[in-house]
Write an enzyme that holds these catalytic residues in place. Structure first.
Site, short mmCIF file in Angstrom:
data_model
loop_
_atom_site.label_atom_id
_atom_site.label_comp_id
_atom_site.label_asym_id
_atom_site.label_seq_id
_atom_site.Cartn_x
_atom_site.Cartn_y
_atom_site.Cartn_z
N LYS A 123 59.18 -12.40 71.36
CA LYS A 123 58.62 -11.13 71.19
C LYS A 123 57.31 -11.35 72.40
O LYS A 123 57.15 -9.66 73.03
CB LYS A 123 57.59 -10.90 69.81
N GLU A 135 66.50 -14.96 61.01
CA GLU A 135 66.18 -15.00 63.08
C GLU A 135 64.71 -15.03 62.42
O GLU A 135 64.15 -14.59 60.68
CB GLU A 135 67.03 -13.39 63.03
N GLU A 195 63.09 -15.29 68.32
CA GLU A 195 63.12 -14.12 69.23
C GLU A 195 61.51 -14.37 69.60
O GLU A 195 61.03 -14.28 68.87
CB GLU A 195 63.27 -12.59 68.51
N ASP A 228 60.88 -13.92 63.94
CA ASP A 228 60.28 -13.73 65.81
C ASP A 228 59.25 -14.31 66.25
O ASP A 228 58.14 -14.87 65.20
CB ASP A 228 59.35 -12.12 65.45
N HIS A 281 56.14 -10.41 64.15
CA HIS A 281 56.04 -10.02 64.22
C HIS A 281 56.01 -8.62 65.41
O HIS A 281 56.29 -7.90 66.72
CB HIS A 281 57.82 -8.71 63.07
N HIS A 321 67.72 -11.48 58.46
CA HIS A 321 66.80 -10.94 59.32
C HIS A 321 65.46 -11.12 58.88
O HIS A 321 65.03 -10.78 57.70
CB HIS A 321 66.49 -9.12 59.76
N ARG A 322 64.56 -11.34 60.05
CA ARG A 322 62.82 -12.31 59.39
C ARG A 322 63.21 -13.00 58.38
O ARG A 322 62.07 -12.63 57.07
CB ARG A 322 62.16 -11.32 58.97
N ASP A 362 68.40 -7.63 56.49
CA ASP A 362 67.31 -8.20 55.17
C ASP A 362 67.58 -8.20 53.89
O ASP A 362 66.97 -8.77 53.68
CB ASP A 362 66.19 -6.71 55.26
O1 G3P Z 1 66.80 -10.13 66.67
C1 G3P Z 1 67.74 -8.36 65.60
C2 G3P Z 1 65.57 -7.95 65.82
O2 G3P Z 1 64.88 -8.16 64.99
C3 G3P Z 1 65.13 -7.28 66.74
O3 G3P Z 1 64.61 -6.61 66.82
O4 G3P Z 1 62.16 -5.13 65.74
O5 G3P Z 1 63.65 -6.95 64.23
O6 G3P Z 1 62.87 -7.84 66.06
P1 G3P Z 1 63.31 -6.37 65.72
MG MG Z 2 63.33 -9.96 65.18
#
Ligand code: G3P
Ligand code: MG
Length: 234
Positions: free
Chosen positions: A107, A38, A105, A40, A53, A11-12, A225
């Site tokens: 945004k 992943e 992703e 953003d 993000h 994540h990120r 994470d």
């Molecule tokens: O794509 C999963 C997750 O990243 C979505 O929420 O706010 O962390 O971008 P957020």
């Molecule tokens: Mg995200």
């Protein structure tokens, strides 16, 4: 060990280990063994696609105010943590260099789909397989637009809730995955997605017991994470 596939998505990058949405963060996710990362993406008024993000700079950089209000050069001079800069989408893709899958992703809206589609087209033209990409968004109309532009690229519908028609939006979009908030995981939603051949990924899961529980419910993967924790379950 389990024979069923369970997809681990950093994540990120790997937010529990390195600054989020930075080259170091992405590289850390890969080094930890995540088969997917992943991050953003926002379309800046300059036309640049920035990996970032928040709407504002304060939480993750030494800057302040809205990202969209700052000139690109000023944004690129900021420290996004551990001396990292705010990277562009192209810089992240060049760093990844097909080593893992990338979940981009979207945004922002208003042109983001079109700009990201153009970048992905150029990387596919340069040899990236389409299945190395997963493009997702909470902004389902923007995601719809992306799918019309590059139908061969898999997409994931992001939800933070349980819709009245269950997985209907993912089906209508032609999505490969339904990406659910861990707060709104419902067995009926999972079942409906699976009945239509749509995989279910859940964000953001850092607790090993929760990962086990979700896996037991038939969830196909998690955004975490801490990719190392989820990989230990595979
Ligand atoms: O794509 C999963 C997750 O990243 C979505 O929420 O706010 O962390 O971008 P957020
Ligand atoms: Mg995200």
């Amino acid at each position: 060990m389990s024979s069923t596939a369970f997809t681990v998505i950093g994540h990120r990058g790997a937010r529990g280990h390195a600054p989020e949405n930075t080259l170091l963060g992405i590289d850390t996710g890969i080094a930890l063994g995540a088969p997917w990362v992943e991050f953003d993406v926002q379309l800046h008024p300059s036309g640049a696609l920035l990996v970032f993000h928040d709407l504002t700079l304060d939480r993750t950089t030494n800057g302040s105010g809205f990202l969209a209000d700052q000139p690109l050069a000023a944004l690129r001079a900021l420290d996004a943590g551990a001396g990292q800069i705010i990277p562009t989408l192209q810089e992240v893709l060049d760093l990844v260099d097909q080593r893992v899958g990338v979940n981009i992703e979207l945004k922002s809206a208003g042109g983001t789909a079109e700009a990201v589609a153009a970048v992905i087209r150029s990387y596919v033209g340069a040899g990236w397989p389409v299945d190395k990409f997963l493009v997702s968004s909470f902004h389902l109309p923007e995601l719809w637009e992306f799918k019309q532009l590059v139908p061969e690229i898999p997409i994931g519908a992001l939800l933070c809730g349980v819709p009245l028609d269950w997985a209907g939006c993912a089906l209508e979009l032609g999505a490969a995955t339904l990406n659910l908030s861990s707060e709104f995981v419902d067995p009926r939603l999972i079942a409906d997605a699976h009945a239509h051949g749509i995989k279910v990924y859940v964000y953001t899961v850092n607790d090993v017991a929760e990962m086990r529980l979700l896996r037991g419910m038939g969830v196909d993967g998690v955004f975490t994470d801490h990719p190392d924790r989820a990989l230990a379950l595979c």
